[in-house]
Enzyme design. Structure first.
Site, PDB file in Angstrom:
ATOM      1  N   MET A   1       1.115  -1.330  -0.042  1.00 14.83           N
ATOM      2  CA  MET A   1       0.103  -0.184  -0.470  1.00 14.83           C
ATOM      3  C   MET A   1       0.859   0.890  -0.231  1.00 14.83           C
ATOM      4  O   MET A   1       1.441   1.994   0.882  1.00 14.83           O
ATOM      5  CB  MET A   1      -1.055  -0.042   1.104  1.00 14.83           C
ATOM      6  CG  MET A   1      -1.546   0.964   1.327  1.00 14.83           C
ATOM      7  SD  MET A   1      -2.953   0.958   2.857  1.00 14.83           S
ATOM      8  CE  MET A   1      -1.803  -0.167   4.164  1.00 14.83           C
ATOM      9  N   PRO A   2       1.162   1.648  -0.915  1.00 11.41           N
ATOM     10  CA  PRO A   2       2.397   2.785  -1.354  1.00 11.41           C
ATOM     11  C   PRO A   2       1.134   4.080  -0.651  1.00 11.41           C
ATOM     12  O   PRO A   2      -0.202   4.204  -1.199  1.00 11.41           O
ATOM     13  CB  PRO A   2       1.901   2.997  -2.735  1.00 11.41           C
ATOM     14  CG  PRO A   2       1.569   2.080  -3.295  1.00 11.41           C
ATOM     15  CD  PRO A   2       0.668   1.197  -2.472  1.00 11.41           C
ATOM     16  N   TYR A   3       2.252   5.195  -0.137  1.00  9.16           N
ATOM     17  CA  TYR A   3       1.350   6.978   0.618  1.00  9.16           C
ATOM     18  C   TYR A   3       2.834   7.454  -0.158  1.00  9.16           C
ATOM     19  O   TYR A   3       3.892   7.294   0.207  1.00  9.16           O
ATOM     20  CB  TYR A   3       2.085   6.338   1.957  1.00  9.16           C
ATOM     21  CG  TYR A   3       1.924   7.669   2.732  1.00  9.16           C
ATOM     22  CD1 TYR A   3      -0.275   7.745   3.137  1.00  9.16           C
ATOM     23  CD2 TYR A   3       2.799   8.763   2.924  1.00  9.16           C
ATOM     24  CE1 TYR A   3       0.146   8.735   3.327  1.00  9.16           C
ATOM     25  CE2 TYR A   3       2.510   9.905   3.601  1.00  9.16           C
ATOM     26  CZ  TYR A   3       1.032  10.169   3.806  1.00  9.16           C
ATOM     27  OH  TYR A   3       0.676  10.980   4.494  1.00  9.16           O
TER      28      TYR A   3
END
Length: 73
Positions: A1-3
């Site tokens: 889950m990239p931020y």
């Protein structure tokens, strides 16, 4: 889950420009790393120029000095 957190100075960036930043960052992570769009979070933080410093000076001061140097004041 990239931020992804994009911080910019608050200087008239439009909603359309922010949407383009969000789409571009999402597309980059999707293309380069194979990350899923649905789980990619992109946050755009706008910071007042009084709260952003470069070289020991607030950006507000730097912008004013640049305008003065160009004779815009």
């Amino acid at each position: 889950m990239p931020y992804v957190n994009i911080r910019i100075t608050r200087e008239g960036v439009t909603a359309a420009q922010k949407a383009e930043l969000i789409e571009g960052a999402t597309r980059l992570l999707e293309t380069v790393l194979g990350k899923h769009r649905a789980t990619t979070f992109v946050i755009v933080d706008e910071v007042e120029t009084d709260n952003w410093g470069v070289g020991g000076e607030p950006v507000t001061t730097l912008r004013a000095a640049a305008k003065a140097a160009r004779g815009e004041i």
